[in-house]
Enzyme design. Sequence first.
Site, mmCIF file in Angstrom:
data_model
loop_
_atom_site.group_PDB
_atom_site.id
_atom_site.type_symbol
_atom_site.label_atom_id
_atom_site.label_comp_id
_atom_site.label_asym_id
_atom_site.label_seq_id
_atom_site.Cartn_x
_atom_site.Cartn_y
_atom_site.Cartn_z
ATOM 1 N N LYS A 60 0.830 -1.210 0.000
ATOM 2 C CA LYS A 60 0.000 0.000 0.000
ATOM 3 C C LYS A 60 0.870 1.268 0.000
ATOM 4 C CE LYS A 60 -2.129 -1.319 3.750
ATOM 5 N NZ LYS A 60 -1.517 -2.656 3.903
ATOM 6 N N THR A 61 1.859 1.293 0.900
ATOM 7 C CA THR A 61 2.743 2.459 0.968
ATOM 8 C C THR A 61 3.509 2.617 -0.343
ATOM 9 O OG1 THR A 61 2.962 2.168 3.353
ATOM 10 C CG2 THR A 61 4.649 3.487 2.278
ATOM 11 N N ASP A 105 -0.962 7.236 6.657
ATOM 12 C CA ASP A 105 -0.924 5.797 6.906
ATOM 13 C C ASP A 105 -1.779 5.482 8.135
ATOM 14 O OD1 ASP A 105 -0.173 3.278 6.272
ATOM 15 O OD2 ASP A 105 1.946 3.516 6.764
ATOM 16 N N THR A 154 -5.225 -1.062 7.098
ATOM 17 C CA THR A 154 -5.424 -2.509 7.116
ATOM 18 C C THR A 154 -6.872 -2.812 7.507
ATOM 19 O OG1 THR A 154 -4.591 -2.429 9.373
ATOM 20 C CG2 THR A 154 -3.050 -3.160 7.682
ATOM 21 N N ARG A 213 6.304 -8.333 1.475
ATOM 22 C CA ARG A 213 7.259 -8.023 2.554
ATOM 23 C C ARG A 213 7.847 -9.308 3.130
ATOM 24 N NH1 ARG A 213 4.584 -4.704 6.523
ATOM 25 N NH2 ARG A 213 5.266 -2.894 5.351
HETATM 26 N N1 LIG Z 1 3.746 -5.183 -6.142
HETATM 27 C C1 LIG Z 1 4.972 -5.160 -5.642
HETATM 28 N N2 LIG Z 1 6.035 -5.365 -6.444
HETATM 29 C C2 LIG Z 1 7.274 -5.376 -5.909
HETATM 30 N N3 LIG Z 1 7.553 -5.197 -4.613
HETATM 31 C C3 LIG Z 1 6.544 -4.977 -3.778
HETATM 32 C C4 LIG Z 1 5.208 -4.941 -4.248
HETATM 33 N N4 LIG Z 1 4.390 -4.709 -3.212
HETATM 34 C C5 LIG Z 1 5.174 -4.598 -2.139
HETATM 35 N N5 LIG Z 1 6.466 -4.763 -2.462
HETATM 36 C C6 LIG Z 1 7.586 -4.791 -1.521
HETATM 37 O O1 LIG Z 1 7.076 -5.179 -0.246
HETATM 38 C C7 LIG Z 1 7.477 -4.297 0.792
HETATM 39 C C8 LIG Z 1 6.272 -3.969 1.630
HETATM 40 O O2 LIG Z 1 5.390 -3.116 0.942
HETATM 41 P P1 LIG Z 1 4.686 -1.855 1.665
HETATM 42 O O3 LIG Z 1 5.543 -1.324 2.742
HETATM 43 O O4 LIG Z 1 4.291 -0.916 0.582
HETATM 44 O O5 LIG Z 1 3.414 -2.565 2.266
HETATM 45 P P2 LIG Z 1 2.169 -1.937 3.052
HETATM 46 O O6 LIG Z 1 0.949 -2.512 2.419
HETATM 47 O O7 LIG Z 1 2.288 -0.465 3.093
HETATM 48 O O8 LIG Z 1 2.320 -2.549 4.501
HETATM 49 P P3 LIG Z 1 1.772 -1.961 5.924
HETATM 50 O O9 LIG Z 1 0.288 -2.233 5.958
HETATM 51 O O10 LIG Z 1 2.501 -2.784 6.948
HETATM 52 O O11 LIG Z 1 2.115 -0.512 5.973
HETATM 53 C C9 LIG Z 1 8.074 -3.068 0.089
HETATM 54 O O12 LIG Z 1 9.334 -2.786 0.633
HETATM 55 C C10 LIG Z 1 8.257 -3.463 -1.351
HETATM 56 O O13 LIG Z 1 9.620 -3.681 -1.577
HETATM 57 MG MG LIG Z 2 2.652 0.798 4.711
#
Ligand SMILES: Nc1ncnc2c1ncn2[C@@H]1O[C@H](COP(=O)(O)OP(=O)(O)OP(=O)(O)O)[C@@H](O)[C@H]1O
Ligand SMILES: [Mg+2]
Length: 331
Positions: A60-61, A105, A154, A213
Amino acid sequence: MENNDIALQEYDLSLRPKRLNEYIGQAAVKEMLNVFITSALARAETLDHVLLYGPPGLGKTTLAHIIANEMNAQIYSVAAPSLDRVGDLVAILTKLNAGDFLFIDEIHRLPRIIEEVLYSAMEDYVVNVVVGKDATANTIKIVLPPFTLVGATTRCGDLTAPLRDRFGIVHQINYYPPEEIAEIIKRTSRVFAFDIDEDAAWEIAKRSRGTPRIANRLFRRVRDFAQFDDPDCQKITWPVTAAALTKLNIDEAGLNETDYRYLMTIIEKFGGGPVGLNALGSAISEDLTTLEDVYEPYLIQEGFIVRTPRGRLATKKAYEHLGIEYAHRLF
Ligand SMILES: Nc1ncnc2c1ncn2[C@@H]1O[C@H](COP(=O)(O)OP(=O)(O)OP(=O)(O)O)[C@@H](O)[C@H]1O
Ligand SMILES: [Mg+2]
């Protein structure tokens, strides 16, 4: 020109993809976002507010930053729980320039008073601030530049309806199928310049709970094992991967010790369920939010448990996975 682009791409290759076409998977979400971004750019308008929701670690981030990048915009990030005074939010909003992005966030954790300020900021690009007290109190209207709010959570269900309704673009980010996780692992291998065999990438992918992740974390741990065994090693192979994942106590479905404790407790202590989250949480001494946000969504998606109005229930698949005989009962 083309060569330059390629050089730039290679230079920019970091673990977090920066462009929509480098973001692996989530095809439906990407397709829609591409339409909205391209159209907003063509009209030279700011993008409508975006809400991204889904389990942790799914990107998401990363996607929020990509959207801002594709809109050629600056993005400022803030975590909702760190905003506890209206003044904090107003200070951030008044610093924005036209077209900027604000990423909030954990947006389900916004204090109510802050959330109310956001309503008019999102809808009309204005905030009304009360200055002074009692008889001398005055409301000042501050006009903001047009901006895009990206919220991530989430827990979409915990958002109030008025807040949710102010997002024009809402997307759920789902667990990735193993093929896409394998692609992400291969990308990670390129970023780290550390090779991985196809079958090894697939093995990690199957055990990553559909979560990028986790896949990236397992890649790094397996690489540690590979280099520990052979300091000159430049490649992750299947035997090293399988051995490392076993040592890390991650089974072939991606379940770890906490999942096992969770399932065993439902089955052995609560007769398979249904059992309420509170009782379950105290029986295994795990934080309830972690259980609900991190562990349960995957166990539900994979069919190891079901959530009923009376509590959590272990499924036949859970019994079979743990090698426990499934006794037919009437619930
Ligand atoms: N579609 C994707 N392609 C490549 N790498 C990805 C992808 N999605 C996520 N990642 C990798 O996974 C890691 C986690 O992603 P991210 O931090 O954006 O998740 P999030 O959904 O924001 O998690 P949270 O809910 O814990 O904040 C990132 O560091 C990124 O490298
Ligand atoms: Mg995040």
